[in-house]
Design a protein around this motif. Structure first.
Motif, PDB file in Angstrom:
ATOM      1  N   THR A  96       4.182   6.313 -10.781  1.00  0.00           N
ATOM      2  CA  THR A  96       3.998   5.289 -11.807  1.00  0.00           C
ATOM      3  C   THR A  96       4.206   3.923 -11.182  1.00  0.00           C
ATOM      4  OG1 THR A  96       4.828   6.740 -13.537  1.00  0.00           O
ATOM      5  CG2 THR A  96       4.786   4.393 -14.026  1.00  0.00           C
ATOM      6  N   VAL A  97       3.284   3.027 -11.486  1.00  0.00           N
ATOM      7  CA  VAL A  97       3.379   1.650 -11.033  1.00  0.00           C
ATOM      8  C   VAL A  97       3.485   0.780 -12.277  1.00  0.00           C
ATOM      9  CG1 VAL A  97       1.896  -0.182 -10.147  1.00  0.00           C
ATOM     10  CG2 VAL A  97       2.186   1.915  -8.824  1.00  0.00           C
ATOM     11  N   ALA A  98       4.476  -0.104 -12.326  1.00  0.00           N
ATOM     12  CA  ALA A  98       4.588  -1.038 -13.451  1.00  0.00           C
ATOM     13  C   ALA A  98       4.676  -2.440 -12.885  1.00  0.00           C
ATOM     14  CB  ALA A  98       5.815  -0.722 -14.293  1.00  0.00           C
ATOM     15  N   THR A  99       3.637  -3.228 -13.115  1.00  0.00           N
ATOM     16  CA  THR A  99       3.583  -4.575 -12.555  1.00  0.00           C
ATOM     17  C   THR A  99       3.667  -5.587 -13.682  1.00  0.00           C
ATOM     18  OG1 THR A  99       2.251  -3.804 -10.699  1.00  0.00           O
ATOM     19  CG2 THR A  99       2.231  -6.171 -11.147  1.00  0.00           C
ATOM     20  N   LEU A 100       4.773  -6.316 -13.712  1.00  0.00           N
ATOM     21  CA  LEU A 100       4.989  -7.281 -14.786  1.00  0.00           C
ATOM     22  C   LEU A 100       5.190  -8.680 -14.231  1.00  0.00           C
ATOM     23  CD1 LEU A 100       7.339  -4.810 -16.568  1.00  0.00           C
ATOM     24  CD2 LEU A 100       5.168  -5.586 -17.527  1.00  0.00           C
ATOM     25  N   GLY A 101       5.984  -8.780 -13.175  1.00  0.00           N
ATOM     26  CA  GLY A 101       6.285 -10.102 -12.618  1.00  0.00           C
ATOM     27  C   GLY A 101       5.450 -10.426 -11.400  1.00  0.00           C
ATOM     28  N   GLY A 102       5.727 -11.597 -10.813  1.00  0.00           N
ATOM     29  CA  GLY A 102       5.040 -12.024  -9.605  1.00  0.00           C
ATOM     30  C   GLY A 102       3.854 -12.915  -9.902  1.00  0.00           C
ATOM     31  N   LYS A 103       3.467 -13.710  -8.894  1.00  0.00           N
ATOM     32  CA  LYS A 103       2.295 -14.579  -9.073  1.00  0.00           C
ATOM     33  C   LYS A 103       1.031 -13.812  -8.703  1.00  0.00           C
ATOM     34  CE  LYS A 103       0.549 -19.065  -7.467  1.00  0.00           C
ATOM     35  NZ  LYS A 103      -0.016 -19.412  -8.780  1.00  0.00           N
ATOM     36  N   VAL A 104       1.074 -13.219  -7.497  1.00  0.00           N
ATOM     37  CA  VAL A 104      -0.031 -12.361  -7.077  1.00  0.00           C
ATOM     38  C   VAL A 104       0.566 -11.030  -6.637  1.00  0.00           C
ATOM     39  CG1 VAL A 104      -1.923 -12.019  -5.433  1.00  0.00           C
ATOM     40  CG2 VAL A 104      -1.401 -14.327  -6.282  1.00  0.00           C
ATOM     41  N   VAL A 105       0.116  -9.967  -7.247  1.00  0.00           N
ATOM     42  CA  VAL A 105       0.562  -8.635  -6.812  1.00  0.00           C
ATOM     43  C   VAL A 105      -0.673  -7.776  -6.600  1.00  0.00           C
ATOM     44  CG1 VAL A 105       1.809  -6.525  -7.431  1.00  0.00           C
ATOM     45  CG2 VAL A 105       2.771  -8.761  -8.043  1.00  0.00           C
ATOM     46  N   ARG A 106      -0.766  -7.228  -5.393  1.00  0.00           N
ATOM     47  CA  ARG A 106      -1.844  -6.269  -5.131  1.00  0.00           C
ATOM     48  C   ARG A 106      -1.186  -5.000  -4.612  1.00  0.00           C
ATOM     49  NH1 ARG A 106      -6.054  -7.555  -0.597  1.00  0.00           N
ATOM     50  NH2 ARG A 106      -4.580  -6.363   0.628  1.00  0.00           N
ATOM     51  N   LEU A 107      -1.314  -3.953  -5.381  1.00  0.00           N
ATOM     52  CA  LEU A 107      -0.633  -2.722  -5.009  1.00  0.00           C
ATOM     53  C   LEU A 107      -1.655  -1.586  -5.017  1.00  0.00           C
ATOM     54  CD1 LEU A 107       1.988  -1.490  -4.200  1.00  0.00           C
ATOM     55  CD2 LEU A 107       2.660  -1.344  -6.598  1.00  0.00           C
ATOM     56  N   ASN A 108      -1.966  -1.108  -3.830  1.00  0.00           N
ATOM     57  CA  ASN A 108      -2.984  -0.069  -3.696  1.00  0.00           C
ATOM     58  C   ASN A 108      -2.324   1.282  -3.442  1.00  0.00           C
ATOM     59  OD1 ASN A 108      -4.707  -2.201  -3.905  1.00  0.00           O
ATOM     60  ND2 ASN A 108      -5.227  -2.280  -1.724  1.00  0.00           N
ATOM     61  N   THR A 109      -2.873   2.297  -4.053  1.00  0.00           N
ATOM     62  CA  THR A 109      -2.312   3.634  -3.875  1.00  0.00           C
ATOM     63  C   THR A 109      -3.416   4.566  -3.414  1.00  0.00           C
ATOM     64  OG1 THR A 109      -0.747   3.259  -5.674  1.00  0.00           O
ATOM     65  CG2 THR A 109      -1.119   5.547  -5.018  1.00  0.00           C
ATOM     66  N   SER A 110      -3.123   5.314  -2.372  1.00  0.00           N
ATOM     67  CA  SER A 110      -4.119   6.254  -1.891  1.00  0.00           C
ATOM     68  C   SER A 110      -3.453   7.609  -1.676  1.00  0.00           C
ATOM     69  CB  SER A 110      -4.738   5.675  -0.613  1.00  0.00           C
ATOM     70  OG  SER A 110      -4.895   6.649   0.352  1.00  0.00           O
ATOM     71  N   ALA A 111      -4.015   8.614  -2.303  1.00  0.00           N
ATOM     72  CA  ALA A 111      -3.426   9.954  -2.219  1.00  0.00           C
ATOM     73  C   ALA A 111      -4.444  10.899  -1.603  1.00  0.00           C
ATOM     74  CB  ALA A 111      -3.034  10.445  -3.611  1.00  0.00           C
ATOM     75  N   GLU A 150       0.852  -1.182   0.000  1.00  0.00           N
ATOM     76  CA  GLU A 150       0.000   0.000   0.000  1.00  0.00           C
ATOM     77  C   GLU A 150       0.895   1.241   0.000  1.00  0.00           C
ATOM     78  OE1 GLU A 150      -2.456   0.796   3.470  1.00  0.00           O
ATOM     79  OE2 GLU A 150      -3.977   1.707   2.181  1.00  0.00           O
ATOM     80  N   VAL A 151       0.555   2.163  -0.891  1.00  0.00           N
ATOM     81  CA  VAL A 151       1.247   3.442  -0.927  1.00  0.00           C
ATOM     82  C   VAL A 151       0.283   4.488  -0.390  1.00  0.00           C
ATOM     83  CG1 VAL A 151       2.359   5.177  -2.392  1.00  0.00           C
ATOM     84  CG2 VAL A 151       2.545   2.742  -2.983  1.00  0.00           C
ATOM     85  N   LEU A 152       0.694   5.163   0.682  1.00  0.00           N
ATOM     86  CA  LEU A 152      -0.143   6.222   1.250  1.00  0.00           C
ATOM     87  C   LEU A 152       0.558   7.548   1.007  1.00  0.00           C
ATOM     88  CD1 LEU A 152      -0.997   4.802   4.816  1.00  0.00           C
ATOM     89  CD2 LEU A 152      -2.468   4.806   2.792  1.00  0.00           C
ATOM     90  N   ALA A 153      -0.102   8.449   0.293  1.00  0.00           N
ATOM     91  CA  ALA A 153       0.548   9.730   0.005  1.00  0.00           C
ATOM     92  C   ALA A 153      -0.261  10.874   0.607  1.00  0.00           C
ATOM     93  CB  ALA A 153       0.691   9.920  -1.500  1.00  0.00           C
ATOM     94  N   ARG A 154       0.491  11.850   1.129  1.00  0.00           N
ATOM     95  CA  ARG A 154      -0.159  13.078   1.597  1.00  0.00           C
ATOM     96  C   ARG A 154       0.536  14.247   0.911  1.00  0.00           C
ATOM     97  NH1 ARG A 154       0.179  14.297   7.784  1.00  0.00           N
ATOM     98  NH2 ARG A 154       2.362  14.595   7.246  1.00  0.00           N
ATOM     99  N   LEU A 201      -6.984   2.299  -6.460  1.00  0.00           N
ATOM    100  CA  LEU A 201      -6.587   3.685  -6.296  1.00  0.00           C
ATOM    101  C   LEU A 201      -7.641   4.403  -5.474  1.00  0.00           C
ATOM    102  CD1 LEU A 201      -4.059   4.266  -8.052  1.00  0.00           C
ATOM    103  CD2 LEU A 201      -5.542   2.669  -9.240  1.00  0.00           C
ATOM    104  N   PHE A 202      -7.169   5.286  -4.636  1.00  0.00           N
ATOM    105  CA  PHE A 202      -8.112   6.151  -3.938  1.00  0.00           C
ATOM    106  C   PHE A 202      -7.522   7.555  -3.904  1.00  0.00           C
ATOM    107  CE2 PHE A 202      -9.700   7.905   0.250  1.00  0.00           C
ATOM    108  CZ  PHE A 202     -10.958   8.255  -0.254  1.00  0.00           C
ATOM    109  N   VAL A 203      -8.281   8.509  -4.422  1.00  0.00           N
ATOM    110  CA  VAL A 203      -7.828   9.897  -4.364  1.00  0.00           C
ATOM    111  C   VAL A 203      -8.850  10.675  -3.550  1.00  0.00           C
ATOM    112  CG1 VAL A 203      -7.196  11.955  -5.663  1.00  0.00           C
ATOM    113  CG2 VAL A 203      -6.724   9.694  -6.624  1.00  0.00           C
ATOM    114  N   ASP A 204      -8.359  11.308  -2.503  1.00  0.00           N
ATOM    115  CA  ASP A 204      -9.237  12.004  -1.566  1.00  0.00           C
ATOM    116  C   ASP A 204      -9.076  13.517  -1.751  1.00  0.00           C
ATOM    117  OD1 ASP A 204     -10.697  12.957   0.517  1.00  0.00           O
ATOM    118  OD2 ASP A 204      -9.702  11.751   2.076  1.00  0.00           O
TER     119      ASP A 204
END
Ligand SMILES: Nc1ncnc2c1ncn2[C@@H]1O[C@H](COP(=O)(O)OP(=O)(O)OP(=O)(O)O)[C@@H](O)[C@H]1O
Ligand SMILES: [Mg+2]
Lengths: 256, 344
Positions: free
Chosen positions: B158-173, B144-148, B200-203
């Motif tokens: 920028t997120v680039a997801t190419l490898g891995g079996k399961v990747v869950r990458l959440n971004t919240s700004a 999880e990426v939390l940005a303020r 993604l979540f943008v607040d």
């Protein structure tokens, strides 16, 4: 004086069907046509008579199924070839509605196509010059090179881009599907000059599909074929085009 | 997702990732901070279980800090390599007032990795953050990426997801000051057996901020899956908000499935613009025919179309080495696709 090489595209008794929601429908019903190097054949016919179907079938569009007949180029079976093999054999289709390929730049596309057709990459220096010269002849801004293929091009720009490809790829036989439609008279003249240049320099044979006789003032046809209901209904010289313009297709439709 | 279960386990983990960091210029530091410090310097509480577990059991955090007014031209690169096992990670990225930097984090190798990345942009700070998931085929990753963002701050992520079996990458700004902007880009390429999820979540809590979310994915192979969820909230106070989110998916073979859920919640009428678009489509046969009718082979035509699909997005990254590396990786993904198609 050198003699230009002679090539022959021969279409014999071509029958073509498409899948429609209502079932399989036969569009081409036995087309016979022979086009040789240096010749220009105008194909004229009413909407829906199957002109584009003929063009796409020769180019190998997967939507169309050939059920009978043959297409050969210099005796080689075109129908056995994949789409790209047909282009490499020397066939070119300028499409009625050129397709947009976003994100692929025109210059990358042209270089990739040229490399594929020639089997080797063109010499960079001469290639850049050739592209620039061909674009200049067609009054295309060099900035087009960096744009996506046909992406956001106007109708007329798309048609010029088709002729640009034809001039650079130097096919033996070109099928121009309504390249003149929607062009104003200046653009029509520019595009026609491109076709005539290719005829002069490479001895290009042309199948010119059109609704209007206006382009025939710029690109002189040797033969005119009237296309009705999936086959050639009548053939003649340039004078036939004038009669079609005056009388329309009613005469043929009545018999069809 | 059964595979994610170990990442939710409320217990410490023995493993770690090997860090390789480019030289840090003046004004930039990378330090280990204590558990308590890590917690107070994180911009807000974790939003999901895996990142909560990461914060609790990472044993403190690594903090990458840019002093106020530091302007770093060269990208800071951090390579994280997994050597197997369970790993908890907690990273703080803190960019001081009017500082500007680019950070490229690349994950390779394998691990079962849960993480939290906290991104704190002070007033008028600017960060270009690139997260590349180039894991081996068996890696499991929930992050999880939390940005303020402070006043007038700019985040390009920028997120680039190419490898891995399961990747869950959440971004919240979340915007904490007026006049700030986020641009969130993502690209992913899922093959058979890969599950890739990006939420993604943008607040928009304050007025006059701008957000753009642009994610594009390609999927190939019968069991390739992707999930994209984009939530944008425009609160009552957020007048003059300008937001747009886009997700496009290109399905290259039968069986692959892409879920796409854009969601826009608007609590004020006084906005400058708000919109979203989502499209998932099969590979375009007309484009293929057009290219092939010019002599271009099927393989090469497919390569051109897929590269073209990602091209505008990749050009936005603004780090030339990353851009060309991603284009090459897309090409090698496509080499697999050819094998899949030939076996169909
Ligand atoms: N994929 C398809 N599905 C259903 N019908 C089709 C398909 N393709 C062509 N047709 C039909 O085949 C007929 C011939 O179409 P075609 O496009 O070849 O005509 P055309 O002579 O080029 O017409 P125009 O002058 O309008 O360009 C039309 O009735 C058209 O609707
Ligand atoms: Mg037509």
């Amino acid at each position: 004086m050198t003699t230009a090489p002679q090539h022959t595209l021969e279409i014999r008794n071509l029958h073509v069907t498409v899948e429609t929601p209502e079932g399989v429908k036969e569009i081409l019903k036995g087309v016979d046509l022979t086009i040789r190097s240096g010749e220009t054949h105008a194909i004229m016919g009413p909407n829906g008579s199957g002109k584009s179907t003929l063009a796409y079938s020769i180019a190998g569009h997967p939507k169309y199924t050939i059920t009978e007949g043959s297409v050969t180029l210099d005796g080689e079976d075109v129908l056995e070839m994949s789409v790209d093999e047909r282009a490499k054999a020397g066939l070119f289709l300028a499409m009625q509605y050129p397709v947009e390929v976003p994100g692929v730049s025109v210059s990358n596309f042209l270089r990739t196509a040229k490399t594929a057709i020639d089997g080797e990459a063109p010499k960079l220096r001469t290639w850049v010059k050739d592209v620039r010269g061909a674009m200049e002849n067609l009054r295309m801004d060099p900035a087009f090179g960096e744009r996506g293929v046909n992406e956001g091009f106007s109708g007329g720009e798309k048609k010029r881009h088709e002729i640009l490809q034809m001039e650079l790829l130097q096919p033996k036989i070109a099928i121009l599907d309504e390249t003149d439609s929607g062009l104003d008279v200046d653009a029509l003249r520019i595009v026609s000059e491109g076709v005539n240049r290719a005829k002069e320099t490479t001895g290009l044979g042309v199948m010119l599909i059109t609704h209007y006789t206006r382009i025939l003032g710029y690109i002189k046809p040797d033969y005119v074929h009237v296309f009705v209901n999936g086959r050639v209904a009548e053939e003649g010289g340039p004078e036939l085009a004038d009669r079609l313009e005056a009388e329309g297709y009613d005469r043929y439709l009545a018999d069809a | 997702m059964r595979e994610l279960a170990p990442l939710f386990a409320d217990e410490p983990a023995a493993g770690h990732l090997a860090w390789t960091t480019s030289e840090l210029p003046a004004g930039v530091s990378l330090t280990q901070v204590s558990e308590d410090d890590a917690r107070t310097r994180t911009v807000r509480a974790p939003g999901d279980r895996a990142s909560a577990v990461a914060v609790k059991h990472a044993g403190g955090a690594m903090a990458l800090t840019f002093a106020a007014n530091t302007v770093v031209d060269e990208p800071i690169t951090i390579d994280l390599e997994g050597t197997g096992g369970d790993v908890r990670g907690h990273l703080l990225i803190e960019v001081g007032t009017s500082a500007e930097a680019t950070v490229v984090i690349t994950r390779t190798g394998t691990a079962r990795y849960s993480e939290l990345v906290s991104v704190d942009l002070a007033d008028n700070a600017s960060l270009n953050l690139v997260l590349i998931q180039q894991w081996d085929a068996d890696a499991i990753h929930a992050g999880e990426v939390l940005a303020r963002l402070g006043r007038d701050a700019r985040l390009r992520g920028t997120v680039a997801t190419l490898g891995g079996k399961v990747v869950r990458l959440n971004t919240s700004a979340a915007f904490a000051g007026e006049g700030a902007s986020v641009d969130l880009f993502g690209l992913y390429f899922a093959d058979s057996g890969q599950h890739q999820e990006h939420q993604l979540f943008v607040d928009h809590a304050v007025p006059h901020c701008t957000s753009r979310v642009t994610y594009k994915g390609a999927l190939a192979g019968a069991t390739a899956r992707s999930v994209w969820i984009g939530d944008v909230l425009i609160r009552a106070a957020a007048e003059g908000t300008d937001t747009y989110e886009l997700n496009r998916n290109l399905v290259l073979t039968d069986g692959a499935r892409a879920d796409s859920v854009p969601n826009l919640e608007i609590e004020t009428g006084e906005i400058a613009g708000a919109g979203h678009a989502s499209a998932t489509g099969r590979f375009d046969e007309e484009q293929m025919f057009y290219l092939r009718s010019r002599g271009i082979s099927e393989d090469q035509a497919r390569k051109l179309v897929v590269r073209g699909f990602f091209a505008d997005l990749i050009r936005e990254i603004g780090v030339p080495a990353v851009e060309s590396s991603l284009l090459n990786q897309i090409d090698s993904e496509l080499a697999h696709v050819e094998e899949v198609i030939e076996h169909e």
